[in-house]
Design a protein around this motif. Sequence first.
Motif, PDB file in Angstrom:
ATOM      1  N   ARG A   1       8.961  69.901   3.863  1.00  0.00           N
ATOM      2  CA  ARG A   1       8.617  69.344   2.563  1.00  0.00           C
ATOM      3  C   ARG A   1       7.677  70.262   1.773  1.00  0.00           C
ATOM      4  O   ARG A   1       7.410  70.006   0.600  1.00  0.00           O
ATOM      5  CB  ARG A   1       7.931  67.978   2.731  1.00  0.00           C
ATOM      6  CG  ARG A   1       8.781  66.936   3.437  1.00  0.00           C
ATOM      7  CD  ARG A   1       9.965  66.492   2.595  1.00  0.00           C
ATOM      8  NE  ARG A   1      10.764  65.496   3.291  1.00  0.00           N
ATOM      9  CZ  ARG A   1      10.580  64.188   3.198  1.00  0.00           C
ATOM     10  NH1 ARG A   1       9.595  63.724   2.437  1.00  0.00           N
ATOM     11  NH2 ARG A   1      11.347  63.360   3.859  1.00  0.00           N
ATOM     12  N   LEU A   2       7.160  71.271   2.442  1.00  0.00           N
ATOM     13  CA  LEU A   2       6.219  72.171   1.773  1.00  0.00           C
ATOM     14  C   LEU A   2       6.986  73.340   1.172  1.00  0.00           C
ATOM     15  O   LEU A   2       7.650  74.098   1.890  1.00  0.00           O
ATOM     16  CB  LEU A   2       5.176  72.682   2.770  1.00  0.00           C
ATOM     17  CG  LEU A   2       4.264  71.615   3.403  1.00  0.00           C
ATOM     18  CD1 LEU A   2       3.354  72.244   4.445  1.00  0.00           C
ATOM     19  CD2 LEU A   2       3.430  70.914   2.322  1.00  0.00           C
ATOM     20  N   GLN A   3       6.887  73.492  -0.129  1.00  0.00           N
ATOM     21  CA  GLN A   3       7.595  74.569  -0.812  1.00  0.00           C
ATOM     22  C   GLN A   3       6.714  75.812  -0.993  1.00  0.00           C
ATOM     23  O   GLN A   3       7.218  76.904  -1.208  1.00  0.00           O
ATOM     24  CB  GLN A   3       8.062  74.084  -2.190  1.00  0.00           C
ATOM     25  CG  GLN A   3       8.930  72.834  -2.140  1.00  0.00           C
ATOM     26  CD  GLN A   3      10.208  73.059  -1.340  1.00  0.00           C
ATOM     27  OE1 GLN A   3      10.829  74.139  -1.420  1.00  0.00           O
ATOM     28  NE2 GLN A   3      10.598  72.056  -0.546  1.00  0.00           N
ATOM     29  N   GLU A   4       5.394  75.617  -0.927  1.00  0.00           N
ATOM     30  CA  GLU A   4       4.462  76.718  -1.123  1.00  0.00           C
ATOM     31  C   GLU A   4       3.393  76.674  -0.048  1.00  0.00           C
ATOM     32  O   GLU A   4       3.226  75.673   0.655  1.00  0.00           O
ATOM     33  CB  GLU A   4       3.822  76.635  -2.509  1.00  0.00           C
ATOM     34  CG  GLU A   4       4.824  76.737  -3.665  1.00  0.00           C
ATOM     35  CD  GLU A   4       4.133  76.604  -5.010  1.00  0.00           C
ATOM     36  OE1 GLU A   4       2.914  76.331  -5.026  1.00  0.00           O
ATOM     37  OE2 GLU A   4       4.823  76.759  -6.041  1.00  0.00           O
ATOM     38  N   GLU A   5       2.661  77.777   0.043  1.00  0.00           N
ATOM     39  CA  GLU A   5       1.575  77.827   1.019  1.00  0.00           C
ATOM     40  C   GLU A   5       0.501  76.797   0.706  1.00  0.00           C
ATOM     41  O   GLU A   5      -0.065  76.195   1.617  1.00  0.00           O
ATOM     42  CB  GLU A   5       0.970  79.226   1.047  1.00  0.00           C
ATOM     43  CG  GLU A   5      -0.159  79.377   2.068  1.00  0.00           C
ATOM     44  CD  GLU A   5      -0.733  80.772   2.083  1.00  0.00           C
ATOM     45  OE1 GLU A   5      -1.798  80.955   2.701  1.00  0.00           O
ATOM     46  OE2 GLU A   5      -0.146  81.687   1.465  1.00  0.00           O
ATOM     47  N   GLN A   6       0.203  76.615  -0.580  1.00  0.00           N
ATOM     48  CA  GLN A   6      -0.801  75.635  -0.991  1.00  0.00           C
ATOM     49  C   GLN A   6      -0.184  74.668  -1.991  1.00  0.00           C
ATOM     50  O   GLN A   6       0.440  75.083  -2.963  1.00  0.00           O
ATOM     51  CB  GLN A   6      -2.024  76.322  -1.610  1.00  0.00           C
ATOM     52  CG  GLN A   6      -2.815  77.154  -0.601  1.00  0.00           C
ATOM     53  CD  GLN A   6      -4.127  77.647  -1.172  1.00  0.00           C
ATOM     54  OE1 GLN A   6      -4.340  77.603  -2.380  1.00  0.00           O
ATOM     55  NE2 GLN A   6      -5.010  78.115  -0.304  1.00  0.00           N
ATOM     56  N   THR A   7      -0.367  73.381  -1.722  1.00  0.00           N
ATOM     57  CA  THR A   7       0.168  72.332  -2.589  1.00  0.00           C
ATOM     58  C   THR A   7      -0.983  71.451  -3.056  1.00  0.00           C
ATOM     59  O   THR A   7      -1.769  70.946  -2.240  1.00  0.00           O
ATOM     60  CB  THR A   7       1.196  71.473  -1.833  1.00  0.00           C
ATOM     61  OG1 THR A   7       2.234  72.320  -1.326  1.00  0.00           O
ATOM     62  CG2 THR A   7       1.790  70.416  -2.745  1.00  0.00           C
TER      63      THR A   7
ATOM     64  N   PRO B   1       1.552  77.072   6.427  1.00  0.00           N
ATOM     65  CA  PRO B   1       1.719  78.459   6.877  1.00  0.00           C
ATOM     66  C   PRO B   1       2.126  79.362   5.693  1.00  0.00           C
ATOM     67  O   PRO B   1       2.702  78.895   4.711  1.00  0.00           O
ATOM     68  CB  PRO B   1       2.845  78.353   7.906  1.00  0.00           C
ATOM     69  CG  PRO B   1       2.945  76.913   8.252  1.00  0.00           C
ATOM     70  CD  PRO B   1       2.498  76.151   7.058  1.00  0.00           C
ATOM     71  N   PRO B   2       1.830  80.633   5.771  1.00  0.00           N
ATOM     72  CA  PRO B   2       2.254  81.563   4.720  1.00  0.00           C
ATOM     73  C   PRO B   2       3.762  81.546   4.560  1.00  0.00           C
ATOM     74  O   PRO B   2       4.513  81.436   5.532  1.00  0.00           O
ATOM     75  CB  PRO B   2       1.751  82.919   5.216  1.00  0.00           C
ATOM     76  CG  PRO B   2       0.663  82.599   6.177  1.00  0.00           C
ATOM     77  CD  PRO B   2       1.036  81.309   6.839  1.00  0.00           C
ATOM     78  N   ARG B   3       4.219  81.637   3.279  1.00  0.00           N
ATOM     79  CA  ARG B   3       5.653  81.628   2.990  1.00  0.00           C
ATOM     80  C   ARG B   3       6.146  83.061   2.751  1.00  0.00           C
ATOM     81  O   ARG B   3       5.451  83.864   2.148  1.00  0.00           O
ATOM     82  CB  ARG B   3       5.914  80.759   1.757  1.00  0.00           C
ATOM     83  CG  ARG B   3       5.586  79.293   1.968  1.00  0.00           C
ATOM     84  CD  ARG B   3       6.567  78.642   2.901  1.00  0.00           C
ATOM     85  NE  ARG B   3       6.213  77.227   3.172  1.00  0.00           N
ATOM     86  CZ  ARG B   3       6.936  76.432   3.932  1.00  0.00           C
ATOM     87  NH1 ARG B   3       8.054  76.887   4.511  1.00  0.00           N
ATOM     88  NH2 ARG B   3       6.561  75.196   4.148  1.00  0.00           N
TER      89      ARG B   3
END
Length: 488
Positions: free
Chosen positions: A451-457, A486-488
Amino acid sequence: MNAPGSPTTGEPIQFFEKRRKVYPKKVEGPFRRLKWLILFVTLGIYYVTPWIRWDRGPYAPDQAVLVDIANRRFFMGPIEIWPQEFYYVAGLLIMAGIGLFLITSTVGRAWCGYACPQTVWTDLFMAVERWIEGDRNARMKLDREPWGPAKIMKRVSVHAIWLLIAVATGGAWVFYFTDAPTLLRELVSGTAPFAAYAAIGILTFTTYTLAGLMREQVCTYMCPWPRIQSAMLDEDSFIVTYKAWRGEPRGSVKEQEAGKATGDCVDCMACVNVCPTGIDIRNGPQLECITCALCIDACNDVMTKLGRPNDLIGYSTLNRDRAESRGETLSPMWKTFLRPRTLLYFAIWAGIGLGMLGLLAGRDRLDITVAQDRNPIFVQMSGGEIRNGYTVKVLNKEARPRSFTLSVEGLEGALIWEALTAGDPAPTFPVRVRPDGLETLRIFVKVPADRLQEEQTMFRFVVTADEGAGGKRPERADVTTRFTGPPR
Protein backbone atom coordinates in the motif's frame (compact mmCIF):
# COMPACT_ATOMS: atom_id res chain seq x y z
CA MET A 1 37.21 58.53 48.26
CA ASN A 2 36.61 62.13 49.27
CA ALA A 3 34.79 64.50 46.94
CA PRO A 4 36.96 67.25 45.47
CA GLY A 5 36.83 70.55 47.28
CA SER A 6 35.26 73.73 45.96
CA PRO A 7 37.87 76.04 44.40
CA THR A 8 36.37 79.01 46.30
CA THR A 9 35.41 77.63 49.72
CA GLY A 10 37.42 74.42 49.91
CA GLU A 11 34.34 72.53 51.15
CA PRO A 12 33.50 69.12 49.60
CA ILE A 13 31.24 69.37 46.55
CA GLN A 14 27.91 67.56 46.92
CA PHE A 15 27.04 65.78 43.68
CA PHE A 16 23.59 64.67 44.87
CA GLU A 17 21.02 66.79 46.65
CA LYS A 18 19.95 65.50 50.02
CA ARG A 19 16.32 64.46 50.20
CA ARG A 20 13.97 67.12 51.46
CA LYS A 21 11.17 65.38 53.35
CA VAL A 22 7.71 66.12 52.02
CA TYR A 23 4.85 66.80 54.44
CA PRO A 24 1.66 66.71 52.33
CA LYS A 25 -1.23 68.61 53.89
CA LYS A 26 -4.73 67.20 54.16
CA VAL A 27 -7.10 68.55 51.52
CA GLU A 28 -10.77 68.05 50.68
CA GLY A 29 -12.40 68.25 47.28
CA PRO A 30 -13.75 66.21 44.37
CA PHE A 31 -10.35 64.91 43.26
CA ARG A 32 -9.43 63.88 46.80
CA ARG A 33 -12.75 62.04 47.09
CA LEU A 34 -12.12 60.35 43.75
CA LYS A 35 -8.72 59.21 44.99
CA TRP A 36 -10.30 57.78 48.15
CA LEU A 37 -12.90 55.94 46.08
CA ILE A 38 -10.26 54.43 43.78
CA LEU A 39 -8.11 53.53 46.80
CA PHE A 40 -10.94 51.61 48.50
CA VAL A 41 -11.99 49.89 45.27
CA THR A 42 -8.48 48.82 44.23
CA LEU A 43 -7.45 47.67 47.70
CA GLY A 44 -10.77 45.86 48.07
CA ILE A 45 -10.22 44.04 44.80
CA TYR A 46 -6.65 43.13 45.77
CA TYR A 47 -7.44 41.81 49.25
CA VAL A 48 -10.82 40.17 48.55
CA THR A 49 -10.29 38.53 45.14
CA PRO A 50 -8.39 35.43 46.42
CA TRP A 51 -11.36 34.60 48.66
CA ILE A 52 -13.99 34.66 45.92
CA ARG A 53 -15.15 31.15 45.00
CA TRP A 54 -16.06 29.88 41.50
CA ASP A 55 -17.65 26.47 40.99
CA ARG A 56 -15.81 24.60 38.22
CA GLY A 57 -17.01 21.16 39.19
CA PRO A 58 -15.37 18.45 41.30
CA TYR A 59 -12.21 18.18 39.22
CA ALA A 60 -10.96 21.80 39.28
CA PRO A 61 -10.12 24.33 42.02
CA ASP A 62 -12.97 26.57 43.15
CA GLN A 63 -10.91 29.76 43.62
CA ALA A 64 -12.10 32.44 41.18
CA VAL A 65 -8.60 33.77 40.40
CA LEU A 66 -5.74 31.32 40.81
CA VAL A 67 -2.24 31.10 39.37
CA ASP A 68 -1.70 27.36 39.84
CA ILE A 69 2.04 27.07 39.24
CA ALA A 70 2.21 23.46 40.45
CA ASN A 71 -0.24 22.31 37.78
CA ARG A 72 0.71 25.03 35.27
CA ARG A 73 -2.71 26.61 35.02
CA PHE A 74 -4.13 30.12 35.30
CA PHE A 75 -7.78 30.36 36.32
CA MET A 76 -9.83 33.55 36.07
CA GLY A 77 -13.54 32.94 36.52
CA PRO A 78 -14.70 30.68 33.68
CA ILE A 79 -11.42 31.09 31.79
CA GLU A 80 -8.60 28.58 32.12
CA ILE A 81 -5.24 29.34 30.52
CA TRP A 82 -2.72 26.58 29.78
CA PRO A 83 1.05 27.03 29.39
CA GLN A 84 0.83 26.71 25.60
CA GLU A 85 -1.79 29.49 25.65
CA PHE A 86 0.52 32.01 27.29
CA TYR A 87 -0.06 34.29 24.34
CA TYR A 88 -3.28 35.34 26.09
CA VAL A 89 -1.21 36.65 29.02
CA ALA A 90 1.15 38.34 26.57
CA GLY A 91 -1.87 39.91 24.88
CA LEU A 92 -3.15 41.24 28.21
CA LEU A 93 0.26 42.76 28.96
CA ILE A 94 0.36 44.39 25.53
CA MET A 95 -3.15 45.74 26.10
CA ALA A 96 -2.06 47.13 29.47
CA GLY A 97 0.91 48.89 27.85
CA ILE A 98 -1.13 50.37 25.03
CA GLY A 99 -3.86 51.33 27.50
CA LEU A 100 -1.24 53.20 29.50
CA PHE A 101 -0.15 55.01 26.34
CA LEU A 102 -3.80 55.89 25.62
CA ILE A 103 -4.46 57.22 29.13
CA THR A 104 -1.24 59.24 29.18
CA SER A 105 -1.77 60.83 25.76
CA THR A 106 -5.34 61.71 26.79
CA VAL A 107 -5.22 62.78 30.46
CA GLY A 108 -1.53 62.72 31.35
CA ARG A 109 -0.28 60.57 34.23
CA ALA A 110 -3.75 59.75 35.53
CA TRP A 111 -2.64 56.16 36.14
CA CYS A 112 0.20 57.41 38.34
CA GLY A 113 -2.01 59.82 40.24
CA TYR A 114 -4.94 57.53 40.97
CA ALA A 115 -4.42 53.80 40.43
CA CYS A 116 -0.70 53.00 40.51
CA PRO A 117 0.05 50.62 43.43
CA GLN A 118 2.79 52.95 44.64
CA THR A 119 0.28 55.82 44.82
CA VAL A 120 -2.47 53.72 46.41
CA TRP A 121 -0.34 52.25 49.17
CA THR A 122 1.49 55.54 49.80
CA ASP A 123 -1.89 57.28 50.22
CA LEU A 124 -2.89 54.59 52.70
CA PHE A 125 0.37 54.89 54.65
CA MET A 126 0.11 58.70 54.74
CA ALA A 127 -3.48 58.44 56.01
CA VAL A 128 -2.24 56.30 58.92
CA GLU A 129 0.57 58.77 59.61
CA ARG A 130 -1.82 61.75 59.52
CA TRP A 131 -4.31 59.96 61.78
CA ILE A 132 -1.71 59.36 64.50
CA GLU A 133 0.75 62.25 64.16
CA GLY A 134 -1.55 64.97 62.87
CA ASP A 135 -1.58 67.13 59.76
CA ARG A 136 1.34 68.86 58.03
CA ASN A 137 2.28 71.38 60.73
CA ALA A 138 1.92 68.83 63.53
CA ARG A 139 4.20 66.35 61.73
CA MET A 140 6.81 69.02 61.03
CA LYS A 141 6.72 70.06 64.68
CA LEU A 142 7.01 66.44 65.80
CA ASP A 143 10.12 65.95 63.65
CA ARG A 144 11.79 68.96 65.31
CA GLU A 145 10.96 67.83 68.84
CA PRO A 146 13.49 65.81 70.88
CA TRP A 147 12.78 62.15 71.42
CA GLY A 148 10.46 61.53 74.34
CA PRO A 149 7.70 59.13 75.43
CA ALA A 150 4.99 60.84 73.35
CA LYS A 151 7.10 60.99 70.18
CA ILE A 152 8.29 57.40 70.59
CA MET A 153 4.73 56.18 71.12
CA LYS A 154 3.48 57.95 67.99
CA ARG A 155 6.34 56.74 65.82
CA VAL A 156 6.11 53.16 67.06
CA SER A 157 2.35 53.16 66.47
CA VAL A 158 2.73 54.48 62.91
CA HIS A 159 5.42 52.00 61.93
CA ALA A 160 3.61 49.09 63.63
CA ILE A 161 0.46 49.76 61.59
CA TRP A 162 2.57 50.18 58.45
CA LEU A 163 4.13 46.77 59.08
CA LEU A 164 0.70 45.19 59.61
CA ILE A 165 -0.50 46.63 56.30
CA ALA A 166 2.70 45.44 54.60
CA VAL A 167 2.28 41.91 56.00
CA ALA A 168 -1.36 41.87 54.84
CA THR A 169 -0.19 43.00 51.41
CA GLY A 170 2.36 40.21 51.13
CA GLY A 171 -0.10 37.68 52.50
CA ALA A 172 -2.78 38.63 50.01
CA TRP A 173 -0.29 38.22 47.16
CA VAL A 174 0.63 34.61 47.98
CA PHE A 175 -3.08 33.70 48.24
CA TYR A 176 -3.31 34.16 44.47
CA PHE A 177 -0.99 31.16 43.96
CA THR A 178 -2.76 28.48 45.98
CA ASP A 179 -6.08 27.85 47.70
CA ALA A 180 -6.44 30.84 50.04
CA PRO A 181 -8.27 29.22 53.02
CA THR A 182 -5.91 26.25 53.01
CA LEU A 183 -2.79 28.41 52.84
CA LEU A 184 -4.07 30.69 55.62
CA ARG A 185 -4.45 27.69 57.95
CA GLU A 186 -0.97 26.49 57.04
CA LEU A 187 0.54 29.94 57.60
CA VAL A 188 -1.04 30.19 61.05
CA SER A 189 -0.06 26.64 62.04
CA GLY A 190 3.50 27.05 60.73
CA THR A 191 3.18 24.27 58.15
CA ALA A 192 3.15 26.41 55.00
CA PRO A 193 5.98 25.99 52.47
CA PHE A 194 9.07 28.10 53.04
CA ALA A 195 8.46 29.85 49.71
CA ALA A 196 5.20 31.29 51.10
CA TYR A 197 6.90 32.78 54.16
CA ALA A 198 9.77 34.07 52.01
CA ALA A 199 7.41 35.75 49.54
CA ILE A 200 5.44 37.39 52.36
CA GLY A 201 8.69 38.59 53.93
CA ILE A 202 10.00 40.09 50.70
CA LEU A 203 6.71 41.82 49.88
CA THR A 204 6.38 43.08 53.46
CA PHE A 205 9.83 44.66 53.18
CA THR A 206 9.20 46.22 49.77
CA THR A 207 5.74 47.55 50.71
CA TYR A 208 6.99 49.04 53.98
CA THR A 209 10.06 50.56 52.33
CA LEU A 210 8.53 51.90 49.12
CA ALA A 211 5.21 53.19 50.50
CA GLY A 212 6.34 54.17 53.99
CA LEU A 213 9.91 55.37 53.69
CA MET A 214 10.71 56.22 50.07
CA ARG A 215 7.33 57.48 48.83
CA GLU A 216 7.83 60.21 46.22
CA GLN A 217 11.41 59.09 45.55
CA VAL A 218 10.04 55.98 43.84
CA CYS A 219 8.07 58.13 41.40
CA THR A 220 10.91 60.59 40.83
CA TYR A 221 13.99 58.38 40.67
CA MET A 222 13.04 54.69 40.38
CA CYS A 223 10.02 54.59 38.06
CA PRO A 224 10.83 54.81 34.34
CA TRP A 225 7.39 56.09 33.38
CA PRO A 226 8.08 59.81 34.05
CA ARG A 227 10.83 59.61 31.42
CA ILE A 228 8.67 57.69 28.96
CA GLN A 229 5.64 59.95 29.34
CA SER A 230 7.37 62.85 27.57
CA ALA A 231 7.09 60.83 24.35
CA MET A 232 3.41 60.13 25.01
CA LEU A 233 2.28 63.70 25.74
CA ASP A 234 1.56 66.39 23.18
CA GLU A 235 0.03 69.85 23.26
CA ASP A 236 -3.49 68.36 23.23
CA SER A 237 -2.98 66.08 26.25
CA PHE A 238 -4.91 67.02 29.37
CA ILE A 239 -2.57 67.68 32.27
CA VAL A 240 -2.73 69.64 35.52
CA THR A 241 -2.01 73.20 34.39
CA TYR A 242 -1.43 76.48 36.20
CA LYS A 243 -2.95 79.35 34.23
CA ALA A 244 -0.07 81.78 34.50
CA TRP A 245 -1.83 84.32 32.29
CA ARG A 246 -4.48 84.63 34.97
CA GLY A 247 -2.44 84.13 38.14
CA GLU A 248 0.62 86.27 37.43
CA PRO A 249 2.00 88.47 38.84
CA ARG A 250 1.42 86.90 42.22
CA GLY A 251 0.53 88.99 45.21
CA SER A 252 -0.99 88.64 48.65
CA VAL A 253 -4.50 89.76 49.46
CA LYS A 254 -3.11 92.77 51.36
CA GLU A 255 -1.06 93.82 48.34
CA GLN A 256 -4.12 93.55 46.14
CA GLU A 257 -6.18 95.58 48.62
CA ALA A 258 -3.44 98.21 48.59
CA GLY A 259 -3.96 98.64 44.85
CA LYS A 260 -0.98 96.69 43.57
CA ALA A 261 -1.65 95.13 40.15
CA THR A 262 -1.57 91.38 40.70
CA GLY A 263 -3.12 88.27 39.29
CA ASP A 264 -5.48 85.84 41.01
CA CYS A 265 -2.66 83.85 42.65
CA VAL A 266 -2.21 85.04 46.23
CA ASP A 267 0.98 82.98 46.69
CA CYS A 268 -0.56 81.08 49.60
CA MET A 269 1.46 77.93 48.83
CA ALA A 270 -1.62 75.76 49.29
CA CYS A 271 -0.93 73.95 46.01
CA VAL A 272 2.64 73.17 47.11
CA ASN A 273 1.70 72.09 50.63
CA VAL A 274 -0.74 69.41 49.45
CA CYS A 275 1.48 67.98 46.70
CA PRO A 276 2.62 64.42 47.55
CA THR A 277 5.86 64.93 45.59
CA GLY A 278 6.53 68.42 46.96
CA ILE A 279 6.67 70.33 43.67
CA ASP A 280 5.30 73.74 42.73
CA ILE A 281 2.88 73.25 39.84
CA ARG A 282 3.15 76.95 39.05
CA ASN A 283 6.57 76.24 37.57
CA GLY A 284 4.91 74.35 34.71
CA PRO A 285 4.84 70.65 33.74
CA GLN A 286 7.46 68.68 35.67
CA LEU A 287 8.77 65.14 35.73
CA GLU A 288 7.73 64.70 39.37
CA CYS A 289 4.06 65.61 38.80
CA ILE A 290 1.85 62.50 39.00
CA THR A 291 -1.33 64.39 37.97
CA CYS A 292 -3.14 63.57 41.22
CA ALA A 293 -4.95 66.96 41.00
CA LEU A 294 -4.83 67.60 44.76
CA CYS A 295 -3.40 71.02 43.98
CA ILE A 296 -6.60 71.74 42.04
CA ASP A 297 -8.70 70.97 45.13
CA ALA A 298 -6.47 73.15 47.32
CA CYS A 299 -6.43 76.10 44.91
CA ASN A 300 -10.18 75.95 44.24
CA ASP A 301 -10.82 76.03 47.98
CA VAL A 302 -8.78 79.25 48.26
CA MET A 303 -10.42 80.81 45.18
CA THR A 304 -13.87 80.02 46.56
CA LYS A 305 -13.07 81.69 49.87
CA LEU A 306 -11.79 84.76 48.01
CA GLY A 307 -14.83 84.88 45.74
CA ARG A 308 -12.79 84.35 42.57
CA PRO A 309 -13.35 81.95 39.68
CA ASN A 310 -12.16 78.40 40.23
CA ASP A 311 -9.66 76.46 38.12
CA LEU A 312 -6.71 78.80 38.39
CA ILE A 313 -5.07 75.37 38.50
CA GLY A 314 -7.05 72.83 36.53
CA TYR A 315 -7.03 70.10 33.93
CA SER A 316 -6.29 71.62 30.54
CA THR A 317 -4.11 71.22 27.47
CA LEU A 318 -1.36 73.56 26.38
CA ASN A 319 -3.32 74.50 23.25
CA ARG A 320 -6.53 75.18 25.19
CA ASP A 321 -4.61 77.18 27.77
CA ARG A 322 -3.09 79.39 25.06
CA ALA A 323 -6.46 79.86 23.38
CA GLU A 324 -8.10 80.73 26.69
CA SER A 325 -5.38 83.27 27.48
CA ARG A 326 -6.09 85.03 24.17
CA GLY A 327 -9.82 85.00 24.78
CA GLU A 328 -10.50 82.68 21.87
CA THR A 329 -13.48 80.36 21.66
CA LEU A 330 -12.49 76.89 22.87
CA SER A 331 -13.19 73.88 20.70
CA PRO A 332 -15.53 71.19 22.06
CA MET A 333 -13.92 68.91 24.62
CA TRP A 334 -14.63 65.76 22.60
CA LYS A 335 -12.45 67.01 19.76
CA THR A 336 -9.53 67.15 22.14
CA PHE A 337 -10.07 63.56 23.27
CA LEU A 338 -10.90 62.14 19.83
CA ARG A 339 -7.80 63.06 17.87
CA PRO A 340 -5.76 60.80 15.53
CA ARG A 341 -3.25 59.76 18.15
CA THR A 342 -5.76 58.64 20.76
CA LEU A 343 -7.98 57.01 18.14
CA LEU A 344 -5.00 55.01 16.87
CA TYR A 345 -4.10 53.86 20.38
CA PHE A 346 -7.71 52.91 21.05
CA ALA A 347 -8.04 51.06 17.74
CA ILE A 348 -4.92 48.99 18.47
CA TRP A 349 -6.04 48.34 22.05
CA ALA A 350 -9.57 47.35 21.02
CA GLY A 351 -8.30 45.25 18.10
CA ILE A 352 -6.07 43.18 20.37
CA GLY A 353 -8.91 42.77 22.87
CA LEU A 354 -11.44 41.69 20.27
CA GLY A 355 -8.91 39.34 18.71
CA MET A 356 -8.28 37.68 22.08
CA LEU A 357 -12.01 37.37 22.74
CA GLY A 358 -12.44 35.73 19.35
CA LEU A 359 -9.63 33.28 20.09
CA LEU A 360 -11.11 32.50 23.50
CA ALA A 361 -14.56 31.91 22.05
CA GLY A 362 -13.31 29.61 19.32
CA ARG A 363 -10.43 27.82 21.02
CA ASP A 364 -10.36 24.05 21.16
CA ARG A 365 -10.70 22.13 24.42
CA LEU A 366 -8.79 19.25 22.89
CA ASP A 367 -5.29 18.97 21.49
CA ILE A 368 -2.98 16.30 20.13
CA THR A 369 0.75 16.17 19.47
CA VAL A 370 2.75 13.40 17.84
CA ALA A 371 6.44 12.55 17.72
CA GLN A 372 7.68 9.80 15.39
CA ASP A 373 10.23 7.29 16.65
CA ARG A 374 13.73 7.88 15.25
CA ASN A 375 15.33 4.57 16.13
CA PRO A 376 14.29 2.33 14.55
CA ILE A 377 12.51 4.51 12.04
CA PHE A 378 10.53 1.55 10.71
CA VAL A 379 10.25 -2.20 11.30
CA GLN A 380 9.27 -4.83 8.70
CA MET A 381 7.08 -7.40 10.43
CA SER A 382 6.99 -11.15 9.75
CA GLY A 383 3.77 -10.77 7.74
CA GLY A 384 5.37 -8.20 5.44
CA GLU A 385 3.70 -5.16 6.98
CA ILE A 386 5.69 -2.02 7.75
CA ARG A 387 5.41 -0.68 11.30
CA ASN A 388 6.21 2.79 12.63
CA GLY A 389 6.18 3.88 16.26
CA TYR A 390 4.84 7.18 17.60
CA THR A 391 4.53 8.96 20.93
CA VAL A 392 1.02 10.46 20.94
CA LYS A 393 -0.08 12.98 23.57
CA VAL A 394 -3.79 13.77 23.95
CA LEU A 395 -4.61 16.87 25.99
CA ASN A 396 -8.02 17.30 27.66
CA LYS A 397 -8.57 20.98 28.57
CA GLU A 398 -11.88 20.47 30.32
CA ALA A 399 -12.40 20.02 34.07
CA ARG A 400 -13.99 16.57 33.64
CA PRO A 401 -12.79 13.18 32.44
CA ARG A 402 -13.45 12.56 28.76
CA SER A 403 -13.35 9.63 26.37
CA PHE A 404 -11.87 9.94 22.87
CA THR A 405 -11.26 7.79 19.82
CA LEU A 406 -7.87 7.84 18.15
CA SER A 407 -7.69 7.05 14.44
CA VAL A 408 -5.62 7.78 11.32
CA GLU A 409 -6.56 9.38 8.02
CA GLY A 410 -4.73 9.40 4.71
CA LEU A 411 -2.96 6.07 5.21
CA GLU A 412 -4.75 3.26 3.39
CA GLY A 413 -5.05 -0.01 5.24
CA ALA A 414 -3.48 1.33 8.45
CA LEU A 415 -4.11 -0.38 11.78
CA ILE A 416 -3.10 1.01 15.19
CA TRP A 417 -2.57 -0.33 18.67
CA GLU A 418 -0.85 0.66 21.90
CA ALA A 419 2.61 -0.77 22.34
CA LEU A 420 2.18 -1.47 26.06
CA THR A 421 -1.02 -3.51 25.74
CA ALA A 422 -1.80 -6.82 24.17
CA GLY A 423 -4.75 -5.47 22.21
CA ASP A 424 -5.28 -6.44 18.59
CA PRO A 425 -4.50 -3.85 15.88
CA ALA A 426 -7.63 -1.98 14.78
CA PRO A 427 -8.55 1.10 12.73
CA THR A 428 -9.31 2.99 15.95
CA PHE A 429 -8.11 3.05 19.54
CA PRO A 430 -10.06 4.28 22.64
CA VAL A 431 -8.42 6.88 24.87
CA ARG A 432 -9.54 8.02 28.33
CA VAL A 433 -8.05 11.28 29.63
CA ARG A 434 -8.38 12.63 33.18
CA PRO A 435 -9.74 16.16 33.87
CA ASP A 436 -7.34 18.92 32.82
CA GLY A 437 -4.94 16.14 31.98
CA LEU A 438 -2.50 14.85 29.41
CA GLU A 439 -2.46 11.22 28.34
CA THR A 440 0.76 9.96 26.75
CA LEU A 441 0.47 6.87 24.55
CA ARG A 442 3.03 4.70 22.76
CA ILE A 443 1.24 3.91 19.48
CA PHE A 444 2.26 1.51 16.71
CA VAL A 445 0.92 1.94 13.16
CA LYS A 446 1.28 -0.81 10.59
CA VAL A 447 0.53 -0.73 6.87
CA PRO A 448 0.74 -3.48 4.24
CA ALA A 449 3.94 -2.95 2.24
CA ASP A 450 2.11 -2.99 -1.09
CA ARG A 451 0.00 0.00 0.00
CA LEU A 452 3.03 2.27 0.27
CA GLN A 453 3.79 4.07 -2.96
CA GLU A 454 6.63 6.22 -1.60
CA GLU A 455 9.31 6.02 1.04
CA GLN A 456 7.50 8.66 3.11
CA THR A 457 3.73 9.09 3.21
CA MET A 458 2.06 12.01 4.99
CA PHE A 459 -1.05 11.17 7.05
CA ARG A 460 -2.99 12.49 10.04
CA PHE A 461 -3.60 11.27 13.55
CA VAL A 462 -7.16 12.23 14.51
CA VAL A 463 -8.61 12.28 18.02
CA THR A 464 -12.39 12.66 18.30
CA ALA A 465 -14.51 13.19 21.41
CA ASP A 466 -17.01 10.43 22.00
CA GLU A 467 -19.76 12.94 22.83
CA GLY A 468 -20.97 16.19 21.25
CA ALA A 469 -22.16 18.98 23.54
CA GLY A 470 -25.66 20.35 22.87
CA GLY A 471 -26.22 18.29 19.75
CA LYS A 472 -23.11 19.67 18.07
CA ARG A 473 -20.64 17.58 16.12
CA PRO A 474 -18.13 15.84 18.36
CA GLU A 475 -15.00 17.89 18.95
CA ARG A 476 -11.92 16.68 17.12
CA ALA A 477 -8.27 17.58 16.69
CA ASP A 478 -5.69 16.30 14.25
CA VAL A 479 -2.00 16.55 13.55
CA THR A 480 -0.06 15.68 10.40
CA THR A 481 2.98 13.45 10.52
CA ARG A 482 4.78 10.98 8.22
CA PHE A 483 4.91 7.23 7.82
CA THR A 484 8.30 5.95 6.72
CA GLY A 485 8.85 2.77 4.76
CA PRO A 486 11.79 1.06 3.01
CA PRO A 487 13.61 3.02 0.28
CA ARG A 488 11.94 2.75 -3.13
